[in-house]
Motif scaffolding. Sequence first.
Motif, PDB file in Angstrom:
ATOM      1  N   PRO A 271       2.991   7.048   2.268  1.00  0.00           N
ATOM      2  CA  PRO A 271       1.656   7.285   2.851  1.00  0.00           C
ATOM      3  C   PRO A 271       0.515   7.213   1.840  1.00  0.00           C
ATOM      4  O   PRO A 271      -0.551   6.660   2.128  1.00  0.00           O
ATOM      5  CB  PRO A 271       1.780   8.691   3.431  1.00  0.00           C
ATOM      6  CG  PRO A 271       3.231   8.860   3.706  1.00  0.00           C
ATOM      7  CD  PRO A 271       3.941   8.118   2.623  1.00  0.00           C
ATOM      8  N   ASN A 272       0.722   7.761   0.628  1.00  0.00           N
ATOM      9  CA  ASN A 272      -0.359   7.754  -0.370  1.00  0.00           C
ATOM     10  C   ASN A 272      -0.696   6.345  -0.848  1.00  0.00           C
ATOM     11  O   ASN A 272      -1.802   6.079  -1.311  1.00  0.00           O
ATOM     12  CB  ASN A 272       0.018   8.640  -1.569  1.00  0.00           C
ATOM     13  CG  ASN A 272       1.237   8.112  -2.306  1.00  0.00           C
ATOM     14  OD1 ASN A 272       2.235   7.747  -1.683  1.00  0.00           O
ATOM     15  ND2 ASN A 272       1.172   8.092  -3.615  1.00  0.00           N
ATOM     16  N   ILE A 273       0.256   5.424  -0.707  1.00  0.00           N
ATOM     17  CA  ILE A 273       0.017   4.021  -1.067  1.00  0.00           C
ATOM     18  C   ILE A 273      -0.640   3.286   0.103  1.00  0.00           C
ATOM     19  O   ILE A 273      -1.600   2.531  -0.083  1.00  0.00           O
ATOM     20  CB  ILE A 273       1.334   3.314  -1.467  1.00  0.00           C
ATOM     21  CG1 ILE A 273       1.968   3.995  -2.689  1.00  0.00           C
ATOM     22  CG2 ILE A 273       1.088   1.823  -1.746  1.00  0.00           C
ATOM     23  CD1 ILE A 273       1.133   3.957  -3.955  1.00  0.00           C
ATOM     24  N   ILE A 274      -0.132   3.515   1.299  1.00  0.00           N
ATOM     25  CA  ILE A 274      -0.659   2.844   2.497  1.00  0.00           C
ATOM     26  C   ILE A 274      -2.143   3.139   2.686  1.00  0.00           C
ATOM     27  O   ILE A 274      -2.930   2.253   3.041  1.00  0.00           O
ATOM     28  CB  ILE A 274       0.139   3.264   3.756  1.00  0.00           C
ATOM     29  CG1 ILE A 274       1.579   2.728   3.665  1.00  0.00           C
ATOM     30  CG2 ILE A 274      -0.540   2.751   5.031  1.00  0.00           C
ATOM     31  CD1 ILE A 274       2.507   3.270   4.731  1.00  0.00           C
TER      32      ILE A 274
ATOM     33  N   ASP B  82      -4.292   3.996   0.398  1.00  0.00           N
ATOM     34  CA  ASP B  82      -5.101   3.577  -0.746  1.00  0.00           C
ATOM     35  C   ASP B  82      -5.103   2.044  -0.770  1.00  0.00           C
ATOM     36  O   ASP B  82      -4.137   1.412  -1.210  1.00  0.00           O
ATOM     37  CB  ASP B  82      -4.504   4.132  -2.052  1.00  0.00           C
ATOM     38  CG  ASP B  82      -5.407   3.886  -3.257  1.00  0.00           C
ATOM     39  OD1 ASP B  82      -6.065   2.831  -3.309  1.00  0.00           O
ATOM     40  OD2 ASP B  82      -5.450   4.756  -4.141  1.00  0.00           O
ATOM     41  N   GLN B  83      -6.182   1.454  -0.267  1.00  0.00           N
ATOM     42  CA  GLN B  83      -6.234   0.009  -0.064  1.00  0.00           C
ATOM     43  C   GLN B  83      -5.981  -0.788  -1.342  1.00  0.00           C
ATOM     44  O   GLN B  83      -5.257  -1.792  -1.325  1.00  0.00           O
ATOM     45  CB  GLN B  83      -7.606  -0.379   0.508  1.00  0.00           C
ATOM     46  CG  GLN B  83      -7.652  -1.767   1.148  1.00  0.00           C
ATOM     47  CD  GLN B  83      -6.742  -1.891   2.359  1.00  0.00           C
ATOM     48  OE1 GLN B  83      -6.614  -0.966   3.136  1.00  0.00           O
ATOM     49  NE2 GLN B  83      -6.095  -3.024   2.510  1.00  0.00           N
TER      50      GLN B  83
ATOM     51  N   ASN C 120      -2.741  -3.195  -1.752  1.00  0.00           N
ATOM     52  CA  ASN C 120      -2.900  -4.634  -1.994  1.00  0.00           C
ATOM     53  C   ASN C 120      -2.185  -5.075  -3.267  1.00  0.00           C
ATOM     54  O   ASN C 120      -1.585  -6.152  -3.320  1.00  0.00           O
ATOM     55  CB  ASN C 120      -4.383  -4.994  -2.087  1.00  0.00           C
ATOM     56  CG  ASN C 120      -5.072  -4.929  -0.745  1.00  0.00           C
ATOM     57  OD1 ASN C 120      -4.428  -5.024   0.295  1.00  0.00           O
ATOM     58  ND2 ASN C 120      -6.382  -4.764  -0.755  1.00  0.00           N
ATOM     59  N   PHE C 121      -2.250  -4.232  -4.279  1.00  0.00           N
ATOM     60  CA  PHE C 121      -1.588  -4.539  -5.549  1.00  0.00           C
ATOM     61  C   PHE C 121      -0.076  -4.673  -5.355  1.00  0.00           C
ATOM     62  O   PHE C 121       0.547  -5.642  -5.795  1.00  0.00           O
ATOM     63  CB  PHE C 121      -1.901  -3.442  -6.571  1.00  0.00           C
ATOM     64  CG  PHE C 121      -1.097  -3.533  -7.843  1.00  0.00           C
ATOM     65  CD1 PHE C 121      -1.404  -4.468  -8.801  1.00  0.00           C
ATOM     66  CD2 PHE C 121      -0.023  -2.672  -8.065  1.00  0.00           C
ATOM     67  CE1 PHE C 121      -0.664  -4.559  -9.978  1.00  0.00           C
ATOM     68  CE2 PHE C 121       0.722  -2.752  -9.220  1.00  0.00           C
ATOM     69  CZ  PHE C 121       0.395  -3.704 -10.188  1.00  0.00           C
TER      70      PHE C 121
END
Length: 355
Positions: A27-30, A32-33, A37-38
């Motif tokens: 969730p913390n990655i999803i 954080d755009q 993307n990275f």
Amino acid sequence: MKKAFFIKKFEIFQKEFLEISKIIIQPNIIYDQKKYNFFIKKYIKLEKIVSLHEKYNKQLVFLQEAEFILKKDPDINMKKLAFAEKEKILLKIDSIEKESYNIFFKENTEKIENDRNAILELRSGTGGNEACLFVEDILRMYTMYFKKLGWKYKIIQAQKGIKGYKEVIIDINGKGNVYGTLKFESGVHRVQRIPKTESQGRVHTSAITVAVLPKVQDIEINIKYSDLKKETFRSSGAGGQHVNKTESAVRLTHIPSKITVECQEERSQHKNFDKAISILRSRIYKNEMEKKLKKRSIERKSLVSTGDRSVKIRTYNYPKNRVTDHRIHKSIYNLIEFLNGNIQEMINLLKNFEK
């Protein structure tokens, strides 16, 4: 090519793919755009390698079956079929290995490219004297940055305007990826500020172009002297004893590419010729690089990668104390520090954006 090499390489990428697969669903990655993307870019690259890995393993299994029949099966007709099948399998394996090899070493090739020294070209654009003054400001910004990194630099060509510089060319040498760091600076740099001569307090907009070229050796780009048009002329100077009374300045035109280079910093025609050849070689090499970039995927055609000089990449806004990079929509509200050579934060963001 040895299969053990490919099997080991595939296993490394397979492991990395599994790790990335777990990361991109967190969730913390999803949410954080930038991070998402990275990692999604890395995931797409690795997914292609994993697909090749699966195809490779299947063909290796088929190869084992064909070899088993050739060794153990007493039926001659079966052996003929197995032999023909083995030839087809070997061709498929060879094709997968070649495709995989190109992917494996693409990053290594880019690393070699990035580790080169560089030639930096600054030129005034729209804005007259104000653009020339901004060239001088950006020259100072970069030289202060080079000093922070311990890089050595030398001005190999400078053409002064009434104020500031119309053109400056710098040779930069240092440890680490000099070209890989500076390549993101290629493009149009725009400045918005109130000129000292402006009595009404109006903000003027000027622009300069920055071009970063990888420095190459003569063995990499072989320039035939028959392809060169050489002209000599007297160097322009401050007057008096500083004006060169002999034709030591050199202008070279590479006839096939129509690229022209001038050099007049040295008082020796021979030294100016050598410097002009060095700049010319880098420009020709850069042209070849750009031709290759156009043939690559859409992902590799991004502005950050190509350094397209026809597009505005950055704005330096003095009234708002802000510098904005338009490729990554990033603003830093400390223009004075930025112009004092503290540009690493922006460069790091651009590097991450490219990955």
